[in-house]
Design an enzyme around this catalytic site. Structure first.
Site, PDB file in Angstrom:
ATOM      1  N   TYR A  38       3.442   3.260  -4.849  1.00  0.00           N
ATOM      2  CA  TYR A  38       3.044   1.865  -4.627  1.00  0.00           C
ATOM      3  C   TYR A  38       4.069   0.903  -5.222  1.00  0.00           C
ATOM      4  O   TYR A  38       4.323  -0.167  -4.660  1.00  0.00           O
ATOM      5  CB  TYR A  38       1.662   1.609  -5.228  1.00  0.00           C
ATOM      6  N   CYS A  79      -8.356   6.284   0.973  1.00  0.00           N
ATOM      7  CA  CYS A  79      -7.822   5.901  -0.336  1.00  0.00           C
ATOM      8  C   CYS A  79      -7.563   7.125  -1.207  1.00  0.00           C
ATOM      9  O   CYS A  79      -8.475   7.928  -1.417  1.00  0.00           O
ATOM     10  CB  CYS A  79      -8.816   4.958  -1.014  1.00  0.00           C
ATOM     11  N   TRP A 116     -13.893  -3.522   1.216  1.00  0.00           N
ATOM     12  CA  TRP A 116     -14.102  -2.409   2.128  1.00  0.00           C
ATOM     13  C   TRP A 116     -15.418  -2.627   2.876  1.00  0.00           C
ATOM     14  O   TRP A 116     -16.369  -3.172   2.319  1.00  0.00           O
ATOM     15  CB  TRP A 116     -14.173  -1.099   1.349  1.00  0.00           C
TER      16      TRP A 116
END
Length: 357
Positions: A196, A65, A98
């Site tokens: 994004y 990330c 996660w």
């Protein structure tokens, strides 16, 4: 190890006809040197301050990330490894959370949990938002403290000074803060989040707008970095950390996967030289795991890559080629020094990065 099919996020990212809008409402608690909000900084409604205390908190930050990668870099540059432990989730996850699938028995060895979601629910049983990284968890209670990633690195820099290593750089110098904040605002809006907005666009129109804004900003950065080595001032600052994690992912992921394909990063002389300069600086490139990065994006984002095939390229050897950015002057760490070698238990796996053969 869970199978790929268990990590479904289908329908979670792209919504037909809609522009991608990032939810920027985070847990606004802070960890400060005396456990109170700094003077002149009003506490957001419902937020609390926690005291800086070595060994009390665990930073959970997936290497894949970019937002979490920032915290790993800053922690390493400042030498906070002894003060704040590091938990590393694997690169793939489902819509829930996660997971710690890289650890023995699939559990974080300090928190004892399988999913980061457990730490969020321990604090907020009905937590309604995404379970994001980075997150700081209070080890004694096992509850999440904050996931407010822009504030986490600033607090590492300003509130954890008692635990900085000798020679730690000043990443947020007071005289440059206004300019750093200004640069960061545009980089976040049009580059960090801009990629994004391209990749998760739900319509041609929203994609076209995001694409235009991204490349306007990339051209602005190219021009700026043609004449200076770093984004603000003559040393590495918070601004460089925030841009670098996007640039490291640009050619392996954003260029194709997110359709940010006007050109590659390697085709922009100043930006590519700048990215290589930082990559070859201790604390930056040695935190990058290209294998995990690609697995995360190409497997998790089923909405835009339904086959979940992970591409073999690109060739990464160019990251180690000479950049000649030192000819522009500048002192990477200012009056400080480089961090020491990466600790063995925090090293990127061999073959996942050209620094780790």
């Amino acid at each position: 190890m869970a199978s790929i099919g268990e990590f479904s996020t289908k329908g979670a990212y792209v919504h037909t006809g809609e522009e991608f809008t990032r939810d920027t409402n985070y847990i606004e608690d802070r960890i400060t040197r005396d456990g109170t909000f700094p003077p002149g900084t009003p506490a957001p409604e419902g937020a609390k301050a926690w005291p800086v205390e070595a060994g009390r908190y665990r930073l959970v930050a997936a290497r894949a990330c970019p937002w979490a990668n920032r915290t790993i870099i800053v922690r390493r540059l400042l030498g906070l490894e002894d003060a704040i432990s590091l938990g590393l989730p694997g690169p793939t996850h489902d819509a829930r959370s996660w997971t710690f699938d890289l650890d023995p028995d699939g559990r974080d060895p300090v928190l004892g949990i399988e999913r980061l979601q457990e730490a969020y629910f321990r604090r907020f049983p009905d937590y309604p938002r995404g379970i994001t990284v980075p997150a700081i968890v209070d080890v004694p209670s096992g509850a999440v403290v904050t996931n407010n990633y822009p504030q986490i690195t600033l607090d590492f820099e300003l509130e954890w000074t008692a635990f900085h290593r000798d020679g730690a750089p000043d990443l947020y110098p007071e005289r440059l803060r206004d300019e750093i904040d200004e640069v960061n605002a545009r980089v976040f809006k049009d580059v960090n989040n801009g990629v994004y907005r391209c990749g998760f666009a739900g319509s041609q129109e929203s994609y076209d707008r995001a694409y235009a804004r991204l490349w306007d900003a990339m051209d602005w950065l190219e021009e700026r970095l043609t004449r200076q080595r770093y984004l603000v001032g003559d040393t590495i600052t918070e601004a460089d950390v925030r841009l670098f994690t996007t640039l490291a992912r640009f050619d392996p992921v954003y260029h194709g996967h997110f359709k940010c394909n006007r050109n590659k990063l390697t085709e922009m002389p100043a930006l590519w030289g700048y990215a290589r300069d930082l990559f070859q600086t201790p604390g930056f490139g040695d935190t990058i795991d290209f294998v995990q990065i690609k697995r995360h994006y190409y497997i998790v984002h089923e909405d835009i890559n339904p086959t979940q095939i992970v591409p073999a390229g690109p060739d990464l050897s160019g990251w180690l080629t000479p950049h000649r950015r030192e000819e522009l002057g500048g002192r990477p760490f200012g009056d400080g020094t480089p961090p020491s070698l990466v600790r063995p238990n925090e090293r990127v796996a061999a073959g996942h990065n050209p620094l780790y053969a």
